[in-house]
Write a protein that holds these residues in place. Structure first.
Motif, PDB file in Angstrom:
ATOM      1  N   GLU A  98       0.827  -1.202   0.000  1.00  0.00           N
ATOM      2  CA  GLU A  98       0.000   0.000   0.000  1.00  0.00           C
ATOM      3  C   GLU A  98       0.868   1.262   0.000  1.00  0.00           C
ATOM      4  OE1 GLU A  98      -2.555  -0.500   3.381  1.00  0.00           O
ATOM      5  OE2 GLU A  98      -3.820  -1.923   2.303  1.00  0.00           O
ATOM      6  N   ALA A  99       0.362   2.294  -0.644  1.00  0.00           N
ATOM      7  CA  ALA A  99       1.112   3.543  -0.798  1.00  0.00           C
ATOM      8  C   ALA A  99       0.819   4.518   0.341  1.00  0.00           C
ATOM      9  CB  ALA A  99       0.788   4.165  -2.144  1.00  0.00           C
ATOM     10  N   ILE A 100       0.698   4.015   1.544  1.00  0.00           N
ATOM     11  CA  ILE A 100       0.321   4.867   2.680  1.00  0.00           C
ATOM     12  C   ILE A 100       1.401   5.904   3.004  1.00  0.00           C
ATOM     13  CG2 ILE A 100       1.133   3.241   4.432  1.00  0.00           C
ATOM     14  CD1 ILE A 100      -1.326   4.136   6.116  1.00  0.00           C
ATOM     15  N   SER A 101       2.656   5.539   2.912  1.00  0.00           N
ATOM     16  CA  SER A 101       3.728   6.517   3.197  1.00  0.00           C
ATOM     17  C   SER A 101       3.728   7.624   2.157  1.00  0.00           C
ATOM     18  CB  SER A 101       5.090   5.831   3.220  1.00  0.00           C
ATOM     19  OG  SER A 101       5.174   4.961   4.309  1.00  0.00           O
ATOM     20  N   CYS A 102       3.554   7.256   0.898  1.00  0.00           N
ATOM     21  CA  CYS A 102       3.485   8.258  -0.173  1.00  0.00           C
ATOM     22  C   CYS A 102       2.310   9.208   0.077  1.00  0.00           C
ATOM     23  CB  CYS A 102       3.326   7.591  -1.534  1.00  0.00           C
ATOM     24  SG  CYS A 102       4.734   6.591  -2.021  1.00  0.00           S
ATOM     25  N   ALA A 103       1.187   8.648   0.514  1.00  0.00           N
ATOM     26  CA  ALA A 103      -0.005   9.460   0.769  1.00  0.00           C
ATOM     27  C   ALA A 103       0.236  10.433   1.927  1.00  0.00           C
ATOM     28  CB  ALA A 103      -1.197   8.557   1.064  1.00  0.00           C
ATOM     29  N   TYR A 104       0.857   9.932   2.981  1.00  0.00           N
ATOM     30  CA  TYR A 104       1.144  10.797   4.127  1.00  0.00           C
ATOM     31  C   TYR A 104       2.033  11.970   3.703  1.00  0.00           C
ATOM     32  CZ  TYR A 104       3.154  12.676   8.337  1.00  0.00           C
ATOM     33  OH  TYR A 104       3.576  13.546   9.305  1.00  0.00           O
ATOM     34  N   TRP A 105       3.100  11.674   2.984  1.00  0.00           N
ATOM     35  CA  TRP A 105       4.024  12.731   2.596  1.00  0.00           C
ATOM     36  C   TRP A 105       3.418  13.681   1.568  1.00  0.00           C
ATOM     37  CZ3 TRP A 105       7.307  14.176   5.869  1.00  0.00           C
ATOM     38  CH2 TRP A 105       7.859  13.249   6.762  1.00  0.00           C
ATOM     39  N   LYS A 106       2.511  13.193   0.716  1.00  0.00           N
ATOM     40  CA  LYS A 106       1.816  14.067  -0.227  1.00  0.00           C
ATOM     41  C   LYS A 106       0.894  15.018   0.553  1.00  0.00           C
ATOM     42  CE  LYS A 106       1.667  14.642  -4.218  1.00  0.00           C
ATOM     43  NZ  LYS A 106       2.402  15.711  -4.947  1.00  0.00           N
ATOM     44  N   ALA A 107       0.208  14.497   1.560  1.00  0.00           N
ATOM     45  CA  ALA A 107      -0.647  15.350   2.395  1.00  0.00           C
ATOM     46  C   ALA A 107       0.196  16.411   3.100  1.00  0.00           C
ATOM     47  CB  ALA A 107      -1.406  14.505   3.412  1.00  0.00           C
ATOM     48  N   ARG A 108       1.354  16.015   3.593  1.00  0.00           N
ATOM     49  CA  ARG A 108       2.256  16.951   4.273  1.00  0.00           C
ATOM     50  C   ARG A 108       2.745  18.018   3.283  1.00  0.00           C
ATOM     51  NH1 ARG A 108       1.516  18.363   8.337  1.00  0.00           N
ATOM     52  NH2 ARG A 108       1.642  16.424   9.444  1.00  0.00           N
ATOM     53  N   GLU A 109       2.992  17.611   2.025  1.00  0.00           N
ATOM     54  CA  GLU A 109       3.429  18.555   0.985  1.00  0.00           C
ATOM     55  C   GLU A 109       2.305  19.544   0.645  1.00  0.00           C
ATOM     56  OE1 GLU A 109       3.987  18.057  -3.743  1.00  0.00           O
ATOM     57  OE2 GLU A 109       5.219  16.706  -2.531  1.00  0.00           O
ATOM     58  N   ILE A 110       1.087  19.052   0.543  1.00  0.00           N
ATOM     59  CA  ILE A 110      -0.057  19.903   0.211  1.00  0.00           C
ATOM     60  C   ILE A 110      -0.332  20.914   1.321  1.00  0.00           C
ATOM     61  CG2 ILE A 110      -2.583  19.900  -0.088  1.00  0.00           C
ATOM     62  CD1 ILE A 110      -2.239  17.184  -1.549  1.00  0.00           C
ATOM     63  N   ALA A 111      -0.254  20.458   2.553  1.00  0.00           N
ATOM     64  CA  ALA A 111      -0.593  21.318   3.698  1.00  0.00           C
ATOM     65  C   ALA A 111       0.394  21.075   4.830  1.00  0.00           C
ATOM     66  CB  ALA A 111      -2.012  21.027   4.156  1.00  0.00           C
ATOM     67  N   PRO A 112       1.551  21.735   4.770  1.00  0.00           N
ATOM     68  CA  PRO A 112       2.608  21.467   5.749  1.00  0.00           C
ATOM     69  C   PRO A 112       2.207  21.603   7.215  1.00  0.00           C
ATOM     70  CG  PRO A 112       3.416  22.877   3.978  1.00  0.00           C
ATOM     71  CD  PRO A 112       1.938  22.742   3.793  1.00  0.00           C
ATOM     72  N   GLY A 113       1.295  22.495   7.529  1.00  0.00           N
ATOM     73  CA  GLY A 113       0.932  22.702   8.929  1.00  0.00           C
ATOM     74  C   GLY A 113      -0.357  22.026   9.361  1.00  0.00           C
ATOM     75  N   ALA A 114      -0.970  21.284   8.454  1.00  0.00           N
ATOM     76  CA  ALA A 114      -2.277  20.690   8.753  1.00  0.00           C
ATOM     77  C   ALA A 114      -2.159  19.456   9.644  1.00  0.00           C
ATOM     78  CB  ALA A 114      -2.976  20.305   7.456  1.00  0.00           C
TER      79      ALA A 114
END
Length: 125
Positions: A98-114
């Motif tokens: 599963e691409a869960i790590s990629c998803a986490y880091w993409k979310a962090r890239e989209i919204a660094p402080g979220a």
């Protein structure tokens, strides 16, 4: 909390539970209007190198990796978020990682402080 990214599993193991869980997430975020929530975004993740995507994109296993994430940026329109989440197609993947790590880091890239909520049915497999 002012910004929230939802990272949600839509792999084949979520086939039966995706829609009910999506409804719960939508109810919690949209209907209850989380206090101080200014914007919400969404990252859906699949399996790496999943078979269905290889067929759709006509990619062989050895070729360029196929998309494993569907991303929706932060939005103040909670109904738009609900639409993207509820209309997502679950069941992508087979037994690949599963691409869960990629998803986490993409979310962090989209919204660094979220804040990031990961929604899945099991420990990554």
């Amino acid at each position: 909390m002012s910004e929230l990214m939802i990272v949600m599993d839509r792999t084949s193991s979520m086939m039966d539970s995706f829609k009910p869980v999506a409804k719960l997430v939508i109810r919690y975020i949209v209907e209850r209007r989380i206090e101080d929530l200014e914007a919400v975004g969404l990252v859906l993740f699949d399996d790496h190198y999943n078979k269905q995507a290889r067929e759709i994109y006509k990619a062989s296993f050895a070729s360029v990796p196929v998309p494993t994430l569907e991303c929706h940026p932060l939005s103040t329109n909670l109904e738009e978020f609900a639409y993207y989440l509820y209309t997502a197609e679950p069941g992508w993947g087979a037994d690949d990682c599963e691409a869960i790590s990629c998803a986490y880091w993409k979310a962090r890239e989209i919204a660094p402080g979220a804040d990031i909520w990961i929604v899945t049915d099991a420990f990554p497999h």
